[in-house]
Write a protein that holds these residues in place. Structure first.
Motif, PDB file in Angstrom:
ATOM      1  N   ALA A 169      -0.636   9.693 -21.348  1.00  0.00           N
ATOM      2  CA  ALA A 169      -0.464   8.215 -20.879  1.00  0.00           C
ATOM      3  C   ALA A 169      -0.094   8.487 -19.288  1.00  0.00           C
ATOM      4  CB  ALA A 169       0.996   8.035 -21.572  1.00  0.00           C
ATOM      5  N   TYR A 170       0.435   9.615 -18.654  1.00  0.00           N
ATOM      6  CA  TYR A 170       0.625   9.702 -17.394  1.00  0.00           C
ATOM      7  C   TYR A 170      -0.686  10.010 -16.705  1.00  0.00           C
ATOM      8  CZ  TYR A 170       5.616  10.367 -17.058  1.00  0.00           C
ATOM      9  OH  TYR A 170       6.878  10.063 -16.997  1.00  0.00           O
ATOM     10  N   ALA A 171      -1.766  10.806 -17.324  1.00  0.00           N
ATOM     11  CA  ALA A 171      -2.985  10.717 -16.668  1.00  0.00           C
ATOM     12  C   ALA A 171      -3.875   9.310 -16.624  1.00  0.00           C
ATOM     13  CB  ALA A 171      -3.819  11.768 -17.823  1.00  0.00           C
ATOM     14  N   ALA A 172      -3.622   8.734 -17.725  1.00  0.00           N
ATOM     15  CA  ALA A 172      -4.401   7.221 -17.733  1.00  0.00           C
ATOM     16  C   ALA A 172      -3.767   6.329 -16.584  1.00  0.00           C
ATOM     17  CB  ALA A 172      -4.253   6.933 -19.191  1.00  0.00           C
ATOM     18  N   SER A 173      -2.500   6.467 -16.682  1.00  0.00           N
ATOM     19  CA  SER A 173      -1.881   5.564 -15.621  1.00  0.00           C
ATOM     20  C   SER A 173      -1.980   6.033 -14.266  1.00  0.00           C
ATOM     21  CB  SER A 173      -0.052   5.402 -15.758  1.00  0.00           C
ATOM     22  OG  SER A 173      -0.047   4.765 -17.008  1.00  0.00           O
ATOM     23  N   PHE A 174      -2.036   7.522 -13.875  1.00  0.00           N
ATOM     24  CA  PHE A 174      -2.521   7.908 -12.519  1.00  0.00           C
ATOM     25  C   PHE A 174      -3.832   7.686 -12.189  1.00  0.00           C
ATOM     26  CE2 PHE A 174      -4.250  11.444 -10.318  1.00  0.00           C
ATOM     27  CZ  PHE A 174      -3.449  11.482  -9.158  1.00  0.00           C
ATOM     28  N   GLY A 175      -4.789   7.556 -13.205  1.00  0.00           N
ATOM     29  CA  GLY A 175      -6.259   7.094 -13.028  1.00  0.00           C
ATOM     30  C   GLY A 175      -6.431   5.551 -12.345  1.00  0.00           C
ATOM     31  N   ALA A 176      -5.478   4.819 -13.034  1.00  0.00           N
ATOM     32  CA  ALA A 176      -5.576   3.362 -12.799  1.00  0.00           C
ATOM     33  C   ALA A 176      -4.791   3.260 -11.392  1.00  0.00           C
ATOM     34  CB  ALA A 176      -4.915   2.536 -13.779  1.00  0.00           C
ATOM     35  N   ALA A 177      -3.682   4.034 -11.192  1.00  0.00           N
ATOM     36  CA  ALA A 177      -2.793   4.082  -9.785  1.00  0.00           C
ATOM     37  C   ALA A 177      -3.607   4.409  -8.880  1.00  0.00           C
ATOM     38  CB  ALA A 177      -1.520   4.802 -10.052  1.00  0.00           C
ATOM     39  N   VAL A 178      -4.575   5.389  -8.748  1.00  0.00           N
ATOM     40  CA  VAL A 178      -5.349   5.908  -7.749  1.00  0.00           C
ATOM     41  C   VAL A 178      -6.347   4.829  -7.473  1.00  0.00           C
ATOM     42  CG1 VAL A 178      -7.340   7.518  -7.266  1.00  0.00           C
ATOM     43  CG2 VAL A 178      -5.272   8.512  -8.363  1.00  0.00           C
ATOM     44  N   THR A 179      -6.783   4.067  -8.462  1.00  0.00           N
ATOM     45  CA  THR A 179      -7.690   3.008  -8.135  1.00  0.00           C
ATOM     46  C   THR A 179      -6.891   1.783  -7.382  1.00  0.00           C
ATOM     47  OG1 THR A 179      -8.886   3.383  -9.932  1.00  0.00           O
ATOM     48  CG2 THR A 179      -9.278   1.177  -9.114  1.00  0.00           C
ATOM     49  N   ALA A 180      -5.549   1.659  -7.700  1.00  0.00           N
ATOM     50  CA  ALA A 180      -4.644   0.611  -7.250  1.00  0.00           C
ATOM     51  C   ALA A 180      -4.487   0.832  -5.747  1.00  0.00           C
ATOM     52  CB  ALA A 180      -3.524   0.356  -8.163  1.00  0.00           C
ATOM     53  N   SER A 181      -4.142   2.446  -5.383  1.00  0.00           N
ATOM     54  CA  SER A 181      -4.098   2.783  -4.259  1.00  0.00           C
ATOM     55  C   SER A 181      -5.015   2.730  -3.236  1.00  0.00           C
ATOM     56  CB  SER A 181      -3.620   4.430  -4.088  1.00  0.00           C
ATOM     57  OG  SER A 181      -2.421   4.593  -4.813  1.00  0.00           O
ATOM     58  N   TRP A 192       1.675   9.121  -6.056  1.00  0.00           N
ATOM     59  CA  TRP A 192       2.302  10.498  -5.867  1.00  0.00           C
ATOM     60  C   TRP A 192       3.021  10.921  -6.890  1.00  0.00           C
ATOM     61  CZ3 TRP A 192       6.835  11.323  -2.921  1.00  0.00           C
ATOM     62  CH2 TRP A 192       6.961  12.948  -2.606  1.00  0.00           C
ATOM     63  N   ARG A 193       4.097  10.236  -7.352  1.00  0.00           N
ATOM     64  CA  ARG A 193       5.119  10.414  -8.233  1.00  0.00           C
ATOM     65  C   ARG A 193       4.737  10.371  -9.768  1.00  0.00           C
ATOM     66  NH1 ARG A 193       7.746  13.556  -6.109  1.00  0.00           N
ATOM     67  NH2 ARG A 193       9.245  13.720  -8.026  1.00  0.00           N
ATOM     68  N   LEU A 194       3.597   9.607  -9.905  1.00  0.00           N
ATOM     69  CA  LEU A 194       3.006   9.709 -11.217  1.00  0.00           C
ATOM     70  C   LEU A 194       2.319  11.102 -11.541  1.00  0.00           C
ATOM     71  CD1 LEU A 194       1.240   6.464 -12.185  1.00  0.00           C
ATOM     72  CD2 LEU A 194       2.608   7.509 -13.771  1.00  0.00           C
ATOM     73  N   PHE A 195       1.741  11.398 -10.404  1.00  0.00           N
ATOM     74  CA  PHE A 195       0.812  12.863 -10.491  1.00  0.00           C
ATOM     75  C   PHE A 195       1.995  13.677 -10.594  1.00  0.00           C
ATOM     76  CE2 PHE A 195      -1.078  16.548  -8.299  1.00  0.00           C
ATOM     77  CZ  PHE A 195      -2.024  16.771  -8.949  1.00  0.00           C
ATOM     78  N   ALA A 247       0.728  -1.237   0.031  1.00  0.00           N
ATOM     79  CA  ALA A 247      -0.107   0.073   0.169  1.00  0.00           C
ATOM     80  C   ALA A 247       0.779   1.259  -0.025  1.00  0.00           C
ATOM     81  CB  ALA A 247      -0.926   0.038   1.289  1.00  0.00           C
ATOM     82  N   VAL A 248       1.795   1.142   0.852  1.00  0.00           N
ATOM     83  CA  VAL A 248       2.771   2.628   0.948  1.00  0.00           C
ATOM     84  C   VAL A 248       3.589   2.777  -0.518  1.00  0.00           C
ATOM     85  CG1 VAL A 248       4.903   3.291   1.970  1.00  0.00           C
ATOM     86  CG2 VAL A 248       3.126   2.159   3.461  1.00  0.00           C
ATOM     87  N   ILE A 249       3.890   1.605  -1.088  1.00  0.00           N
ATOM     88  CA  ILE A 249       4.721   1.653  -2.221  1.00  0.00           C
ATOM     89  C   ILE A 249       3.702   2.172  -3.379  1.00  0.00           C
ATOM     90  CG2 ILE A 249       5.732   0.251  -4.021  1.00  0.00           C
ATOM     91  CD1 ILE A 249       7.139  -1.419  -1.857  1.00  0.00           C
ATOM     92  N   ILE A 250       2.644   1.517  -3.488  1.00  0.00           N
ATOM     93  CA  ILE A 250       1.485   2.044  -4.511  1.00  0.00           C
ATOM     94  C   ILE A 250       1.173   3.474  -4.484  1.00  0.00           C
ATOM     95  CG2 ILE A 250      -0.658   1.798  -5.487  1.00  0.00           C
ATOM     96  CD1 ILE A 250      -0.205  -1.248  -5.366  1.00  0.00           C
ATOM     97  N   VAL A 251       0.989   3.999  -3.098  1.00  0.00           N
ATOM     98  CA  VAL A 251       0.589   5.279  -2.910  1.00  0.00           C
ATOM     99  C   VAL A 251       1.668   6.181  -3.235  1.00  0.00           C
ATOM    100  CG1 VAL A 251       0.138   6.864  -1.144  1.00  0.00           C
ATOM    101  CG2 VAL A 251      -1.178   4.816  -1.274  1.00  0.00           C
TER     102      VAL A 251
END
Length: 167
Positions: free
Chosen positions: A138-150, A112-115, A104-108
């Motif tokens: 591409a960063y925005a799409a990955s960020f949206g998925a990363a928020v869900t993963a977080s 954050w770094r993607l943002f 959880a810490v790593i994904i968050v």
């Protein structure tokens, strides 16, 4: 998210197949045996897809982040349990809880770094080389998925910490 990631991967595979086939047809059409066919194929637009590797790079990045929520929720990450398989249930449960919190810490942190990276790409207007695709998309799409993963990874860590079952 996993279904969307799978759809993106399927579209990328299709695009690569079309691009490689177009490249081969174009090469064949320009060879000595089929030179008369070459002009006709070029007129149809047969050839490689411009910037295919740029689109693959962006799409695969998104797909990786899109698969993370399901992987975390189902506990399907790769495990090497050579040493822990002989330990008791309590030890394995404590290790599982520890690694859920670490994940959880790593994904968050990655989210954050993607943002931050997305903000930089937006600020400088950076684009890909061939098709001038704005990199921040591409960063925005990955960020949206990363928020869900977080969100999912925090949920999983909280469930493990409280001893409750996950969905």
């Amino acid at each position: 998210m996993a279904l969307l990631g799978g759809l993106v991967l399927c579209l990328l595979v299709l695009m690569v197949c079309v691009s490689v086939s177009g490249r081969e047809l174009s090469d064949l059409a320009h060879s000595g045996a089929l030179r008369s066919l070459g002009d006709w194929l070029i007129g149809l637009g047969v050839g490689p897809i411009l910037g295919d590797f740029e689109l693959v790079e962006a799409g695969v990045a998104f797909a990786i982040f899109a698969f993370l929520p399901l992987t975390q929720l189902s506990g399907a990450h790769a495990k090497v349990d050579v040493f822990t398989s002989g330990m008791g249930h309590g030890v394995n449960r404590a290790l599982g809880t520890f690694w859920s919190v670490v994940m959880a810490v790593i994904i968050v942190l990655i989210t954050w770094r993607l943002f931050v990276g997305m903000q930089d790409k937006m600020r400088y207007g950076e684009t890909t080389y061939l098709i001038q695709f704005p990199i921040w998309w591409a960063y925005a799409a990955s960020f949206g998925a990363a928020v869900t993963a977080s969100i999912v990874s925090i949920y999983c860590a909280a469930m493990r910490l409280t001893g409750q079952r996950m969905i």
